[in-house]
Design an enzyme around this catalytic site. Structure first.
Site, short mmCIF file in Angstrom:
data_model
loop_
_atom_site.label_atom_id
_atom_site.label_comp_id
_atom_site.label_asym_id
_atom_site.label_seq_id
_atom_site.Cartn_x
_atom_site.Cartn_y
_atom_site.Cartn_z
N CYS A 17 -36.21 6.28 -5.44
CA CYS A 17 -35.04 6.44 -4.56
C CYS A 17 -35.47 6.15 -3.13
O CYS A 17 -36.19 6.94 -2.53
CB CYS A 17 -34.48 7.86 -4.67
SG CYS A 17 -33.15 8.23 -3.50
N CYS A 24 -26.99 5.57 -0.04
CA CYS A 24 -26.38 4.67 -1.02
C CYS A 24 -25.78 5.42 -2.19
O CYS A 24 -25.17 4.80 -3.06
CB CYS A 24 -27.39 3.63 -1.49
SG CYS A 24 -28.43 4.17 -2.86
N SER A 42 -21.52 25.61 0.98
CA SER A 42 -22.03 25.24 2.30
C SER A 42 -23.54 25.36 2.42
O SER A 42 -24.10 24.86 3.40
CB SER A 42 -21.37 26.11 3.38
OG SER A 42 -19.98 26.12 3.28
N GLU A 89 -24.76 29.11 -21.05
CA GLU A 89 -24.15 28.24 -20.05
C GLU A 89 -23.42 27.11 -20.75
O GLU A 89 -23.97 26.43 -21.61
CB GLU A 89 -25.23 27.68 -19.12
CG GLU A 89 -24.80 26.56 -18.21
CD GLU A 89 -23.60 26.90 -17.33
OE1 GLU A 89 -22.63 26.12 -17.33
OE2 GLU A 89 -23.62 27.97 -16.67
N VAL A 109 -18.79 30.02 -24.29
CA VAL A 109 -18.27 31.23 -24.94
C VAL A 109 -16.77 31.06 -25.11
O VAL A 109 -16.04 30.79 -24.15
CB VAL A 109 -18.58 32.48 -24.10
CG1 VAL A 109 -17.98 33.73 -24.76
CG2 VAL A 109 -20.09 32.65 -23.93
N HIS A 118 -25.48 33.62 5.27
CA HIS A 118 -24.70 34.30 6.29
C HIS A 118 -25.44 35.52 6.84
O HIS A 118 -26.12 36.24 6.10
CB HIS A 118 -23.35 34.75 5.72
CG HIS A 118 -22.47 33.61 5.34
ND1 HIS A 118 -21.71 32.92 6.26
CD2 HIS A 118 -22.21 33.01 4.13
CE1 HIS A 118 -21.03 31.97 5.65
NE2 HIS A 118 -21.32 32.00 4.36
N CYS A 149 -30.94 3.43 -7.17
CA CYS A 149 -31.99 4.08 -7.95
C CYS A 149 -31.55 4.50 -9.35
O CYS A 149 -32.39 4.84 -10.19
CB CYS A 149 -32.54 5.30 -7.21
SG CYS A 149 -31.34 6.63 -6.92
N SER A 179 -17.66 33.55 -1.15
CA SER A 179 -18.51 33.66 0.04
C SER A 179 -18.50 35.10 0.55
O SER A 179 -17.42 35.71 0.63
CB SER A 179 -18.00 32.72 1.13
OG SER A 179 -18.79 32.81 2.28
#
Length: 483
Positions: free
Chosen positions: A400, A437, A46, A32, A173, A50, A442, A338
């Protein structure tokens, strides 16, 4: 380093594949480029599960959407992430388009979506009073749901890791070369060799595919902008509300989130730039205008933040999950737009099964499919919470205030498998900084905890890895509150 399988990308598709692959005896890793999982497409969507009536029958999208929907609830119990089956509605506001609603119903039935039905105006408004007055009818899908995208992605990654999959972060990569013994992957952190490669790189999947195959692929980034509203208005709708879809997708939706906010969006703008995750004045105006065509009275004065993400759209208008024809061992998991989040558990199943078959993999006898998420003391009975705080006082220290996240939760987020290394990493795991906020109060205390737990200087704490440091120097006497 030599592996049997290397997965490129720590998004939800890559981590779902890693988790399913960890069921077998195999040496596998995830590469990653960011400092954490869930930093690309998977973090900015979202959060919708679905039902499966939108995808065309016979496509991978249709098949994996319905399967992923069915898997989501038991998976949420196994891996302890937020999921709720709140149901969805597709709103028709023009009598002449009622036929399109019927076609969507029939498409869903062909896809195997259970319990679909069309509701007339009165019944729909009784269930969802804030639907627009122009509502003619709606397609109701009780199997539709909502999920925490971060929670799902992180849970999959943690479970894969505890079952033996290795993760390398900040590892981009840069080149892939086919060799007689597999593939050589050159990265910013050195070279890796693997027999098989799973290309789950989101909007960059075409870049890696085209390095090894003569059959070129093109992925179009499609920007979707969103507005997130405060929890005080999270009950404005209880179902996920769509309009009838058009050529660019399902349009602007209005939905509650599993955490109690109200989410409105996305737009759909095809781009060439693969990093264009900025919001625009035009996009946010479009959201306001279009959302009002399905839901009335949306209190946009309660917007607490806006954001944008990129969907990876393939020219086939379908998922591409297959071995590259001229590059044996290179498996594309591309074009996962999606309903990619919904389909992720099924995508992981499919890719892992392809690898199991090709590699003759044996079951991993030590595989454990369960994982426990971060303890939230607010969800405990009062007496049990008091005992926890007495035993571990950090769970009584609120860091928080907007989201009521304690020091104990943040410490857990840092210490657990694949723990948080930045403010955003903590935010994705605990919601510290996601409230009204937006981390205004925090952040300093969260930074202190990160520095302490990781054994680093405050100056080294970042917002999201890399060079995203927040401070360049500290007067230590002032910071410690001394005169």
């Amino acid at each position: 380093m030599k592996y049997d399988v290397i997965i490129i990308g720590g998004g939800v598709s890559g981590c779902a594949t890693a988790r399913e692959l960890s069921r077998y005896r195999v040496k596998a890793c995830v590469l990653e480029r960011e400092e954490d999982v869930c930093c690309g497409t998977s973090k900015a969507n979202s959060g919708i599960v679905h039902a499966g009536h939108d995808a065309w029958p016979g496509t991978l999208m249709a098949q994996l959407n319905v399967r992923g929907n069915a898997l989501m609830e038991p998976l949420s119990e196994e891996l302890d992430f937020e999921f709720r089956r709140n149901g969805s509605m597709v709103v028709c506001t023009e009598e002449e388009k009622r036929g399109d609603l019927q076609k969507l119903l029939e498409r869903g039935e062909k896809n195997g979506v259970p319990d679909l039905r069309i509701l007339e105006r009165e019944e729909a408004l009784a269930m969802e009073p804030n639907l627009t007055e122009d509502t003619v009818a709606v397609l109701y899908a009780p199997t539709g749901g909502i999920v925490c995208p971060f929670g799902l992605n992180i849970a999959l990654a943690e479970n894969a890791y505890t079952n033996g999959v290795e993760f390398y972060f900040d590892t981009e990569v840069t080149r892939i070369t086919r060799r007689p013994d597999g593939f050589l992957l050159e990265t910013t952190q050195g070279e890796y060799v693997s027999d098989y490669v799973v290309n789950a790189a989101g909007v960059y999947a075409d870049v890696f595919h085209n390095m090894v195959s003569q059959e070129k692929m093109n992925i179009t980034p499609r920007r979707g902008e969103y507005m997130l509203l405060d929890k005080t208005v999270g009950g404005h709708v209880s179902h996920t509300i769509f309009r009838l879809p058009d050529e660019l997708g399902k349009g602007v939706l209005v939905t509650p989130t599993v955490h109690g906010n109200l989410l409105v969006g996305p737009t759909a703008q095809n781009l060439q730039e693969k990093e264009a995750v900025n919001t625009t004045q035009e996009g946010l105006r479009t959201i306001r205008d279009r959302a009002g065509k399905s839901v009335r009275g949306i209190p946009f004065r309660q917007v607490i933040t806006s954001f944008a993400g990129l969907r990876a759209c393939a020219q086939t208008h379908d998922f591409i999950i297959q071995e590259a024809p001229d590059a044996p061992g290179f498996i594309d998991c591309a074009g996962i737009a999606s309903p990619g989040l919904t389909s992720a558990p099924a995508i992981g199943e499919m890719v892992a099964e392809m690898l199991r078959t090709r590699m003759n993999l044996e079951a991993n006898p030590e595989f454990c499919g369960r994982r426990k998420g971060i303890l939230n003391p607010a969800k405990l009975p009062l007496e049990e919470r008091n005992r926890l705080i007495e035993r571990e006082p950090a769970y009584g220290q609120i860091i928080c205030r907007c989201e009521m996240v304690t020091e104990g939760e943040i410490v857990d987020a840092v210490r657990r498998p694949l723990g948080a290394k930045s403010l955003d990493g903590v935010k994705r795991r605990t919601r510290a900084g996601m409230g009204r906020c937006q981390a205004g109060f925090c952040s300093p205390k969260t930074m202190e905890i990160l520095a302490r737990e990781r054994g680093i200087l405050m100056e080294a704490v970042t917002k999201s890895g890399g060079d995203s440091t927040l401070i360049c120097g500290i007067n230590k006497d002032i910071w410690q509150g001394d005169e």
